[in-house]
Design a protein around this motif. Structure first.
Motif, mmCIF file in Angstrom:
data_model
loop_
_atom_site.group_PDB
_atom_site.id
_atom_site.type_symbol
_atom_site.label_atom_id
_atom_site.label_comp_id
_atom_site.label_asym_id
_atom_site.label_seq_id
_atom_site.Cartn_x
_atom_site.Cartn_y
_atom_site.Cartn_z
ATOM 1 N N VAL A 1 -8.373 2.083 -4.196
ATOM 2 C CA VAL A 1 -8.277 0.653 -3.898
ATOM 3 C C VAL A 1 -8.261 -0.099 -5.215
ATOM 4 O O VAL A 1 -9.097 0.154 -6.102
ATOM 5 C CB VAL A 1 -9.446 0.178 -3.017
ATOM 6 N N ARG B 1 -2.056 -2.737 -3.737
ATOM 7 C CA ARG B 1 -3.396 -2.894 -3.172
ATOM 8 C C ARG B 1 -4.160 -1.580 -3.094
ATOM 9 O O ARG B 1 -5.361 -1.531 -3.353
ATOM 10 C CB ARG B 1 -3.300 -3.522 -1.772
ATOM 11 N N GLY B 2 -3.484 -0.511 -2.716
ATOM 12 C CA GLY B 2 -4.190 0.756 -2.601
ATOM 13 C C GLY B 2 -3.248 1.896 -2.328
ATOM 14 O O GLY B 2 -2.063 1.700 -2.021
ATOM 15 N N TYR C 1 -8.241 -1.298 2.644
ATOM 16 C CA TYR C 1 -7.121 -2.087 2.131
ATOM 17 C C TYR C 1 -7.178 -3.542 2.599
ATOM 18 O O TYR C 1 -6.872 -4.462 1.834
ATOM 19 C CB TYR C 1 -5.781 -1.498 2.595
ATOM 20 N N CYS D 1 0.871 -1.168 0.000
ATOM 21 C CA CYS D 1 0.000 0.000 0.000
ATOM 22 C C CYS D 1 0.911 1.222 0.000
ATOM 23 O O CYS D 1 2.061 1.153 0.426
ATOM 24 C CB CYS D 1 -0.906 0.012 1.220
#
Length: 274
Positions: free
Chosen positions: A94, A61-62, A253, A12
Motif C-alpha cells: 500500500v 495506490r497499491g 486500498y 491498483c
C-alpha cells in the motif's frame, strides 16, 4: 453506462510471475459496484526494483504481490505491517504519498479458514512448500494453536528454517509419514502451469489423511481437491483463500469493506471467465 476513467482515477495493480484474471475481475467488479474511482490491472516484470519504483513514483495506490516476488520485494519497501514482518513475506503493498508499506493478507485468510472449517488443533499436519506463501500458511497454523506439524521441502535451507521458526519438523519428502492433514503450498496443480495435472501428494497419502488443504486457487477444483472430494475428505480450497485475502486487500486500498453478498457476487463474477 461504462465507467469513466480520468486523471483522478486511482490505479491498483498486481505483480506476479504468472498473472491471472481473478484479482483483476474481482477488484474491478467491487470498484464499479461501489462507485469507487479506482481501476485494477495485473502485471508481471523481469525488473522488480523498477516495478516497485514505479509504484512509488507514479502514485499507484497499491499492489498485490504473488510468486516469486513475496520475499524479494521486502528490501524495496519502507515499512512492514506486523502481518508481514512476523513471517518476512509480503502479498500486498500500500502506497501513501510515496511511502510503501507491506502487508500479508494470506496469513489472516488462512487463519480465518482454519477456524471457520473447525479443523481440530491437535491434529498432525504436513505442509509441502516453504516459499513466501508457505511462510504465511505455516505461521497461520502455528499462531492458530497447531503444535504438531511437518514441513516437507526439498530445499533444506528454506524448509528447515521455516520449520524451526514455527516450531515444526522438516524433512525432504513425506516418505512413510501419514499425517492427518495434508497441505499443498506449491504450484503443483496450478492452471496453466507446467505441472497443472500433477498431485502434491499420492493417492495413498490422501486416502490416509483426514483433511486436505490445497492453497492453489486456480482451477477452483485442483487435481488434489478433486481426489480428496472423491474420497470423501473435508477440504479447504485455494479458491476460499484467494477471496478472503483479496477482500482484505480491497479494504487496505479503499478503506471500504463490502457486504458479504457483494463479495460473493464479485467472486462468482471473477471465476466465471478466467
Amino acid at each position: 453506462m461504462p465507467r469513466s476513467i480520468s486523471r483522478d482515477t486511482r490505479l491498483c495493480m498486481s505483480l506476479s510471475g504468472r498473472p491471472g484474471n481473478f484479482g483483476t475481475r474481482f477488484q474491478n467488479y467491487l470498484f464499479e459496484a461501489l462507485d469507487l474511482d479506482f481501476i485494477y490491472k495485473a502485471f508481471t516484470t523481469t525488473d522488480l526494483p523498477a516495478a516497485i519504483g514505479g509504484i512509488r513514483a507514479l502514485g499507484i495506490r497499491g499492489s498485490a504481490v504473488s510468486m516469486p516476488f513475496k520475499e524479494a520485494c521486502i528490501p524495496l519497501l519502507d515499512e512492514l505491517d506486523a502481518s508481514a514482518a512476523a513471517i518476512q513475506s509480503v502479498n500486498t503493498i500500500v502506497a501513501d504519498n510515496g511511502w510503501l508499506k507491506g502487508y500479508n493478507t494470506d496469513y489472516s485468510a488462512v487463519a480465518s479458514l482454519l477456524q471457520s472449517h473447525g479443523v481440530p488443533k491437535d491434529i498432525h499436519f504436513a505442509q509441502r512448500g516453504s516459499g513466501g506463501m508457505g511462510k504465511a500458511v505455516a505461521s497461520a497454523f502455528r499462531d492458530s494453536g497447531f503444535r504438531h506439524g511437518q514441513i516437507i521441502a526439498r530445499n533444506e535451507s528454506s524448509g528447515s528454517a521455516l520449520a524451526q521458526g514455527c516450531g515444526y519438523a522438516w524433512q525432504a519428502d513425506l516418505g512413510e509419514l501419514r499425517p492427518q492433514m495434508l497441505v499443498n503450498v506449491t504450484p503443483l496443480g496450478m492452471e496453466g502451469g507446467p505441472e497443472a495435472n500433477s498431485l502434491a501428494f499420492t493417492a495413498e497419502q490422501v486416502e490416509a489423511a483426514e483433511w486436505v488443504f490445497d492453497v492453489v486457487a486456480l482451477p477452483v477444483e485442483t487435481p488434489l481437491i478433486r481426489l480428496a472430494r472423491g474420497l470423501g475428505k473435508p477440504v479447504i480450497t485455494g479458491a476460499e483463500v484467494i477471496v478472503l485475502q483479496a477482500v482484505e486487500q480491497f479494504v487496505l486500498y479503499t478503506g471500504v469493506r463490502p457486504e458479504t453478498e457483494l463479495i460473493e457476487r464479485a467472486a462468482a463474477f471473477a471465476r466465471a471467465t478466467q
